[in-house]
Design a protein around this motif. Structure first.
Motif, mmCIF file in Angstrom:
data_model
loop_
_atom_site.group_PDB
_atom_site.id
_atom_site.type_symbol
_atom_site.label_atom_id
_atom_site.label_comp_id
_atom_site.label_asym_id
_atom_site.label_seq_id
_atom_site.Cartn_x
_atom_site.Cartn_y
_atom_site.Cartn_z
ATOM 1 N N ASP A 55 22.566 35.706 -22.117
ATOM 2 C CA ASP A 55 23.723 36.424 -22.656
ATOM 3 C C ASP A 55 24.996 35.785 -22.114
ATOM 4 O O ASP A 55 25.516 36.183 -21.063
ATOM 5 C CB ASP A 55 23.653 37.905 -22.275
ATOM 6 N N ALA A 56 25.498 34.788 -22.834
ATOM 7 C CA ALA A 56 26.671 34.044 -22.372
ATOM 8 C C ALA A 56 27.895 34.945 -22.275
ATOM 9 O O ALA A 56 28.706 34.808 -21.344
ATOM 10 C CB ALA A 56 26.955 32.877 -23.316
ATOM 11 N N ILE A 57 28.043 35.859 -23.194
ATOM 12 C CA ILE A 57 29.220 36.731 -23.193
ATOM 13 C C ILE A 57 29.249 37.608 -21.943
ATOM 14 O O ILE A 57 30.271 37.736 -21.269
ATOM 15 C CB ILE A 57 29.248 37.598 -24.462
ATOM 16 N N ALA A 58 28.104 38.197 -21.603
ATOM 17 C CA ALA A 58 28.043 39.075 -20.430
ATOM 18 C C ALA A 58 28.354 38.306 -19.151
ATOM 19 O O ALA A 58 29.055 38.807 -18.263
ATOM 20 C CB ALA A 58 26.670 39.726 -20.335
ATOM 21 N N ILE A 59 27.854 37.093 -19.047
ATOM 22 C CA ILE A 59 28.101 36.287 -17.849
ATOM 23 C C ILE A 59 29.580 35.920 -17.758
ATOM 24 O O ILE A 59 30.187 35.981 -16.687
ATOM 25 C CB ILE A 59 27.224 35.027 -17.853
ATOM 26 N N SER A 60 30.182 35.549 -18.880
ATOM 27 C CA SER A 60 31.595 35.178 -18.861
ATOM 28 C C SER A 60 32.467 36.374 -18.486
ATOM 29 O O SER A 60 33.449 36.231 -17.746
ATOM 30 C CB SER A 60 32.028 34.631 -20.222
ATOM 31 N N GLN A 61 32.112 37.546 -18.955
ATOM 32 C CA GLN A 61 32.888 38.753 -18.652
ATOM 33 C C GLN A 61 32.767 39.159 -17.190
ATOM 34 O O GLN A 61 33.646 39.847 -16.661
ATOM 35 C CB GLN A 61 32.452 39.894 -19.567
ATOM 36 N N ALA A 62 31.689 38.726 -16.535
ATOM 37 C CA ALA A 62 31.492 39.069 -15.133
ATOM 38 C C ALA A 62 32.270 38.165 -14.184
ATOM 39 O O ALA A 62 32.329 38.425 -12.979
ATOM 40 C CB ALA A 62 30.005 39.005 -14.794
ATOM 41 N N CYS A 63 32.874 37.106 -14.714
ATOM 42 C CA CYS A 63 33.597 36.152 -13.866
ATOM 43 C C CYS A 63 34.976 36.694 -13.511
ATOM 44 O O CYS A 63 35.832 36.857 -14.394
ATOM 45 C CB CYS A 63 33.732 34.814 -14.593
ATOM 46 N N PRO A 64 35.255 36.963 -12.234
ATOM 47 C CA PRO A 64 36.550 37.546 -11.845
ATOM 48 C C PRO A 64 37.723 36.592 -12.012
ATOM 49 O O PRO A 64 38.862 37.028 -12.172
ATOM 50 C CB PRO A 64 36.341 37.920 -10.375
ATOM 51 N N GLY A 65 37.465 35.303 -11.983
ATOM 52 C CA GLY A 65 38.550 34.326 -12.123
ATOM 53 C C GLY A 65 38.749 33.833 -13.540
ATOM 54 O O GLY A 65 39.571 32.947 -13.780
ATOM 55 N N ARG A 66 37.969 34.384 -14.479
ATOM 56 C CA ARG A 66 38.029 33.951 -15.886
ATOM 57 C C ARG A 66 37.816 32.450 -16.004
ATOM 58 O O ARG A 66 38.458 31.771 -16.825
ATOM 59 C CB ARG A 66 39.353 34.351 -16.532
ATOM 60 N N ALA A 67 36.906 31.943 -15.180
ATOM 61 C CA ALA A 67 36.592 30.512 -15.212
ATOM 62 C C ALA A 67 35.551 30.177 -16.270
ATOM 63 O O ALA A 67 35.342 29.004 -16.569
ATOM 64 C CB ALA A 67 36.099 30.055 -13.836
ATOM 65 N N LEU A 68 34.895 31.194 -16.806
ATOM 66 C CA LEU A 68 33.872 30.985 -17.819
ATOM 67 C C LEU A 68 34.318 31.571 -19.154
ATOM 68 O O LEU A 68 34.796 32.702 -19.216
ATOM 69 C CB LEU A 68 32.543 31.623 -17.393
ATOM 70 N N SER A 69 34.173 30.787 -20.193
ATOM 71 C CA SER A 69 34.462 31.255 -21.549
ATOM 72 C C SER A 69 33.263 30.928 -22.424
ATOM 73 O O SER A 69 32.373 30.175 -22.022
ATOM 74 C CB SER A 69 35.729 30.593 -22.100
ATOM 75 N N VAL A 70 33.250 31.491 -23.612
ATOM 76 C CA VAL A 70 32.119 31.289 -24.519
ATOM 77 C C VAL A 70 32.566 30.490 -25.727
ATOM 78 O O VAL A 70 33.565 30.822 -26.379
ATOM 79 C CB VAL A 70 31.517 32.637 -24.973
ATOM 80 N N GLU A 71 31.843 29.432 -26.019
ATOM 81 C CA GLU A 71 32.114 28.602 -27.193
ATOM 82 C C GLU A 71 31.081 28.915 -28.262
ATOM 83 O O GLU A 71 29.880 28.798 -28.033
ATOM 84 C CB GLU A 71 32.028 27.120 -26.820
ATOM 85 N N GLY A 72 31.558 29.350 -29.430
ATOM 86 C CA GLY A 72 30.662 29.684 -30.527
ATOM 87 C C GLY A 72 30.734 31.160 -30.849
ATOM 88 O O GLY A 72 30.654 32.006 -29.954
ATOM 89 N N LYS A 73 30.887 31.464 -32.134
ATOM 90 C CA LYS A 73 31.040 32.850 -32.547
ATOM 91 C C LYS A 73 30.333 33.075 -33.871
ATOM 92 O O LYS A 73 30.432 32.261 -34.790
ATOM 93 C CB LYS A 73 32.529 33.185 -32.684
ATOM 94 N N ASP A 74 29.626 34.188 -33.964
ATOM 95 C CA ASP A 74 28.964 34.549 -35.208
ATOM 96 C C ASP A 74 30.017 35.032 -36.212
ATOM 97 O O ASP A 74 30.842 35.900 -35.892
ATOM 98 C CB ASP A 74 27.929 35.648 -34.956
ATOM 99 N N GLN A 75 29.995 34.459 -37.404
ATOM 100 C CA GLN A 75 30.965 34.804 -38.438
ATOM 101 C C GLN A 75 30.255 35.017 -39.773
ATOM 102 O O GLN A 75 29.273 34.330 -40.089
ATOM 103 C CB GLN A 75 31.987 33.674 -38.612
ATOM 104 N N THR A 76 30.775 35.947 -40.566
ATOM 105 C CA THR A 76 30.281 36.107 -41.929
ATOM 106 C C THR A 76 31.072 35.188 -42.845
ATOM 107 O O THR A 76 32.123 34.638 -42.465
ATOM 108 C CB THR A 76 30.430 37.546 -42.419
ATOM 109 N N VAL A 77 30.587 35.042 -44.075
ATOM 110 C CA VAL A 77 31.322 34.267 -45.063
ATOM 111 C C VAL A 77 32.715 34.860 -45.269
ATOM 112 O O VAL A 77 33.711 34.131 -45.333
ATOM 113 C CB VAL A 77 30.546 34.223 -46.395
ATOM 114 N N GLU A 78 32.806 36.168 -45.334
ATOM 115 C CA GLU A 78 34.103 36.817 -45.544
ATOM 116 C C GLU A 78 35.031 36.602 -44.348
ATOM 117 O O GLU A 78 36.239 36.427 -44.523
ATOM 118 C CB GLU A 78 33.921 38.309 -45.812
#
Length: 297
Positions: free
Chosen positions: A85-108
């Motif tokens: 769970d990349a999102i959960a790990i990034s959110q747990a970083c107190p220094g905001r040193a981790l971000s997530v690359e890639g996002k689920d998107q619909t056609v719309e």
């Protein structure tokens, strides 16, 4: 509704097809080119990026990642395949040193962004370009986007390695106005060694695209030590002429993506290789031109 994973939508591009374009960058690519300028596009799943300057080395991410993150000295190492769970790990970083690359998107989701610049497309002859990564890694999503764009009268373009199933490629081409397709090496084994895949599927799809009579530009990324010799130029020119190519764009090797490897905590095989300039490739270009190809930068 069809959905997929993208890692960027770039507006006002003038280098990815005619006119002003919105480029949708797909995540996921079956090739593993050592010189890849978008290494964050290779894995289809969302993944962590590390900002070394912000990192406090506090170990919060190590605890949350269950062994998928570790430190070697002051340098982080991420086992991207083992991250649950990349999102959960990034959110747990107190220094905001981790971000997530890639996002689920619909056609719309995507089309809502693409529609914002309809006036610019109409004035410039531009439109929507699908790029990557590799769009053939998500063929259903790519096809749905192309159909949606054509339904709304938007010009379409694809940038592809050409590596994908023939039925998928042919389905996409039916809704594509302009095609940019890479050609990297004539030798099957050399191609496989440099990219991780052979070139048979690529040549078959390229041949189909050229026979379709749609505007096709073949792109040759000139890579030091891989395909940048004049012998390589002669071999590639001969093969492309045999396949029916007419327009060829030379892409000199560059280092624009070097810092991305550090963000992914990956080693970069071309870290100490000098970038090429257009003038370095003039003799290469001349060979292509002498073979009857319209070769340009």
């Amino acid at each position: 509704m069809e959905h997929g994973t993208i890692f960027n939508i770039q507006k006002f591009s003038v280098n990815d097809g005619p006119g002003i374009r919105t480029v949708v960058f797909f995540k996921g690519c079956p090739l593993r080119c050592g010189w890849c300028a978008n290494p964050e596009s290779q894995r289809i799943q969302p993944q962590l990026l590390w900002n070394e300057k912000r990192c406090r080395r506090c170990g919060s991410c190590v605890q949350r990642a269950n062994g998928a993150i570790r430190f070697v000295g002051d340098t982080m190492r991420i086992d991207h395949a083992a991250i649950a769970d990349a999102i959960a790990i990034s959110q747990a970083c107190p220094g905001r040193a981790l971000s997530v690359e890639g996002k689920d998107q619909t056609v719309e989701d995507v089309m809502a962004v693409v529609r914002q610049d309809m006036a610019f497309y109409e004035e410039s002859g531009g439109g929507m370009t699908l790029s990557g990564g590799e769009i053939l890694a998500q063929p259903a999503f790519a096809l749905a986007l192309l159909k949606a764009a054509k339904h709304e009268g938007i010009d379409t373009c694809v940038e592809t390695t050409g590596f994908g199933k023939a039925p998928d490629f042919q389905a996409l081409l039916a809704y594509t106005d302009h095609v940019f397709i890479d050609y990297k090496h004539v030798d099957l084994q050399a191609h496989k060694q440099g990219t991780g895949v052979d070139n048979e599927v690529i040549e078959a799809n390229l041949r189909y695209a050229l026979a379709s009579k749609k505007p096709v530009v073949v792109r040759i990324p000139a890579i030091p030590g891989f395909n940048d010799s004049l012998d390589d130029a002669r071999a590639i020119a001969s093969r492309l002429k045999a396949l029916g190519a007419m327009q060829v764009q030379l892409l000199p090797f560059h280092q624009f993506g070097e810092n991305k490897y550090a963000s992914l905590t990956k080693d970069y095989a071309f870290a100490h290789i000098d970038a090429l300039r257009e003038e370095d490739l003039i003799p290469y270009q001349e060979i292509l031109i002498q073979s009857g190809l319209d070769a340009f930068f």
